[in-house]
Design a protein around this motif. Structure first.
Motif, PDB file in Angstrom:
ATOM      1  N   GLU A 494       0.802  -1.225   0.000  1.00  0.00           N
ATOM      2  CA  GLU A 494       0.000   0.000   0.000  1.00  0.00           C
ATOM      3  C   GLU A 494       0.829   1.267   0.000  1.00  0.00           C
ATOM      4  OE1 GLU A 494      -2.740  -0.216   3.214  1.00  0.00           O
ATOM      5  OE2 GLU A 494      -3.703  -2.049   2.487  1.00  0.00           O
ATOM      6  N   GLU A 496       2.554   4.470  -1.461  1.00  0.00           N
ATOM      7  CA  GLU A 496       2.124   5.349  -2.547  1.00  0.00           C
ATOM      8  C   GLU A 496       3.304   6.114  -3.115  1.00  0.00           C
ATOM      9  OE1 GLU A 496      -1.519   7.678  -1.967  1.00  0.00           O
ATOM     10  OE2 GLU A 496      -1.693   6.731  -0.001  1.00  0.00           O
ATOM     11  N   GLY A 500       0.078   9.234  -6.069  1.00  0.00           N
ATOM     12  CA  GLY A 500      -0.974   8.614  -5.285  1.00  0.00           C
ATOM     13  C   GLY A 500      -1.302   7.187  -5.687  1.00  0.00           C
ATOM     14  N   PHE A 502      -0.736   3.063  -5.765  1.00  0.00           N
ATOM     15  CA  PHE A 502      -0.252   2.053  -4.821  1.00  0.00           C
ATOM     16  C   PHE A 502       0.731   1.118  -5.495  1.00  0.00           C
ATOM     17  CE2 PHE A 502      -4.387   3.176  -2.919  1.00  0.00           C
ATOM     18  CZ  PHE A 502      -3.962   3.491  -1.645  1.00  0.00           C
ATOM     19  N   THR A 535       8.816   4.608  -4.862  1.00  0.00           N
ATOM     20  CA  THR A 535       8.596   5.635  -3.838  1.00  0.00           C
ATOM     21  C   THR A 535       9.615   6.765  -3.917  1.00  0.00           C
ATOM     22  OG1 THR A 535       9.949   4.389  -2.256  1.00  0.00           O
ATOM     23  CG2 THR A 535       7.578   3.958  -2.261  1.00  0.00           C
TER      24      THR A 535
END
Length: 553
Positions: A494, A496, A500, A502, A535
């Motif tokens: 999960e 992000e 936004g 996942f 990320t």
């Protein structure tokens, strides 16, 4: 006459303070202690003086002054000494200018003669304005050099007494809604017992809440303030009372701070006099308000320093807890033989709520656990450690697996009242390739067969700790040589990116597929590298745990 003669020959000290004021102090008791600390017989209100600077003792009828390893030393008649037999009219100072000077004297008549020689015009030369200036300088010096908040606040009280000419001063701080005495001093800088404040703090507290200006309070009659009638002004023996509120310091200019926070007080500066009325003429009000604001700033800085120390202590304790928690995780994984593994866990905070474990059960089986406790921080970390202890005692039997999960569910549900729960994957793999497993609400792991195909293993129950009646059936799966199992926490799936999206939807499955033909170590590295790119190196918002198992057959 003999009694009078005896009193005249009693040894003492003529004390000339930095403002030029003089007083005679008897050398009683012996040893007679001199220094900045409040419990000395002679208190030097100068932060350059040592806490325990010197002492005077009596040996064979002689009075001897001794230096107590002070910073600036003791000087008698201009020469520094460590131990000196005092003679009548000896001049004593403490190693710095514009501070206290002492004169050892045996006869009171001699004392008057010496005073006349030293400062024949002192009364007219030293004005009250100079005394006030000296008091303010002493506060500034205390702010610069003292590490003790109490010392600085005592300097503020002393300065306020000098400004007003009041006889006693008390600094009261609000604690749990009530006022309590923090500093109590008389006009000579000597500490006072808290009981010397005879006006009830409830009266002062009520006046503090209801009055906008507290620079002067008239307690005649006191009945209107709730004091019993028999406590008249005569009973309290007070001629005047001065109170200045200590404002809670906030950002903004000085004027905005005082006006915006007049009702938000942390305490007050209280002074009273029995003999003479306090002087609030001229600029004395402004000086008092400045001192009160300075005291408020000192108190706020002390509070912030205390918070910083508490924060540092907490960070140190959390750092130790993190080291302990990490030491509880396995650090060596099987890399050869029929069962192999690669694993890691990254806490988003100092301590995390994720937990994994790999351990051999006998010579022909391995147990694996991956768990994620809800929430973050210390409480989640403690529960995760509890789960680890529970599984260290678990056996490899299939029936015992289900019973273990049910017991843990009951324990968490009973102790946390539904405020905490944990998702968990629990499995046992044997040498012949049989894996018994149960998934209590944990993210679905990927099973990779030797042809590189992926399929997700479903959940078999709800998270532990949510419902007392929950059951956790145990499934069976036969692994083939070359099969791999990818287990992870929702901190990985999960996560992000800046848009936004996942990682579970945009990159996890692809990252696993890209390394599906490799071994467990290769898959582990590939997934973490893909996660880092996804990320963009940002700090994860949740704990990230990844465990990759490989059955070699």
């Amino acid at each position: 006459m003999s009694a009078v003669a005896k009193s005249r020959s009693r040894p003492g000290l003529v004390v000339i303070n930095p403002s030029g004021n003089r007083a005679r102090v008897s050398l009683d008791p012996i040893p007679f202690l001199i220094g900045r600390q409040a419990d000395n017989q002679l208190v030097l209100k100068d932060n350059r003086a040592s806490r325990s600077h010197a002492r005077i003792v009596v040996e064979d009828g002689q009075y001897i002054i001794e230096d107590l390893n002070s910073r600036h030393g003791v000087h008698v008649n201009g020469e520094r000494v460590t131990r000196h037999v005092l003679a009548n009219s000896d001049r004593i100072d403490f190693g710095f200018q514009d501070s206290y000077r002492l004169i050892f004297t045996v006869e009171e008549d001699e004392m008057n003669r010496i005073l006349g020689q030293i400062a024949p015009h002192a009364e007219t030369a030293v004005s009250s304005g100079l005394a006030k200036l000296r008091a303010l300088v002493e506060v500034a010096r205390a702010l610069q050099s003292s590490l003790s908040t109490e010392d600085v606040l005592a300097a503020v009280v002393d300065a306020a007494l000098t400004v007003t000419g009041a006889e006693r001063g008390f600094l009261l701080l609000r604690k749990a809604g009530e006022l309590s005495v923090s500093v109590a001093r008389d006009q000579h800088g000597r500490p006072l017992p808290n009981t010397e404040l005879r006006v009830p703090t409830s009266v002062i507290n009520r006046a503090l809440r209801t009055r906008r200006e507290l620079l002067s309070m008239n307690f005649d009659p006191l009945e209107e303030h709730g004091v019993r009638p028999e406590m008249s002004v005569a009973d309290l023996e007070l001629r005047s009372v001065v109170c200045v509120p200590l404002i809670h310091v906030r950002t903004g200019s000085m004027q905005e701070t005082v006006l915006a926070s007049i009702d938000d007080t942390v305490g007050l500066l209280y002074m009273d006099s029995r003999q003479v009325a306090a002087d609030l003429s001229g600029g004395n009000r402004e000086l008092l308000q400045t001192l009160a604001l300075e005291a408020s700033t000192i108190i706020e800085n002390a509070r912030l320093l205390q918070e910083e120390r508490e924060k540092q202590r907490m960070e140190e304790e959390l750092s130790v807890a993190r080291q302990i928690q990490r030491s509880l995780l396995p650090t060596k994984f099987p890399s050869e033989g029929w069962f192999r593994a690669a694993a890691s866990s990254i806490a988003s905070h100092e301590v995390g709520g994720d937990y994994f474990d790999l351990r051999p059960i006998g010579t022909d089986s391995w147990a694996v656990v991956v768990a994620d406790v809800s929430g973050k921080g210390v409480s989640s970390a403690l529960l995760a450690s509890l789960l680890q202890g529970a599984f260290l005692l678990a056996s490899e039997a299939r029936a015992d697996m289900q019973q273990t999960l049910s017991r843990i569910n009951h324990f968490i549900n009973e102790r946390t009242q539904g405020e905490k729960y944990a998702t968990m994957f629990y499995g046992i793999v044997t040498r012949d390739g049989v894996m018994h497993w149960s998934n209590a609400g944990h993210p679905k792991p990927f099973l990779i067969n030797r042809d590189g195909e992926l399929r997700a293993l479903p959940t078999t129950g709800i998270p532990l700790g949510m419902l007392e009646i929950a059951t956790y059936p145990v499934e069976e799966l036969r692994l083939q040589p070359g099969d791999k199992l990818v287990l992870y926490s929702d901190g990985l799936s999960e996560a992000e990116n800046a848009d936004g999206a996942f990682f579970d939807k945009a990159g996890l499955r692809e990252a696993v597929k890209a390394r599906a033909s490799g071994g467990c170590q290769d898959i582990h590295i590939g997934v973490l590298q893909a996660f880092e790119r996804f990320t963009e190196g940002s700090v994860p918002a949740d704990d990230v745990t990844l465990v990759v198992l490989e059955y070699a057959g």
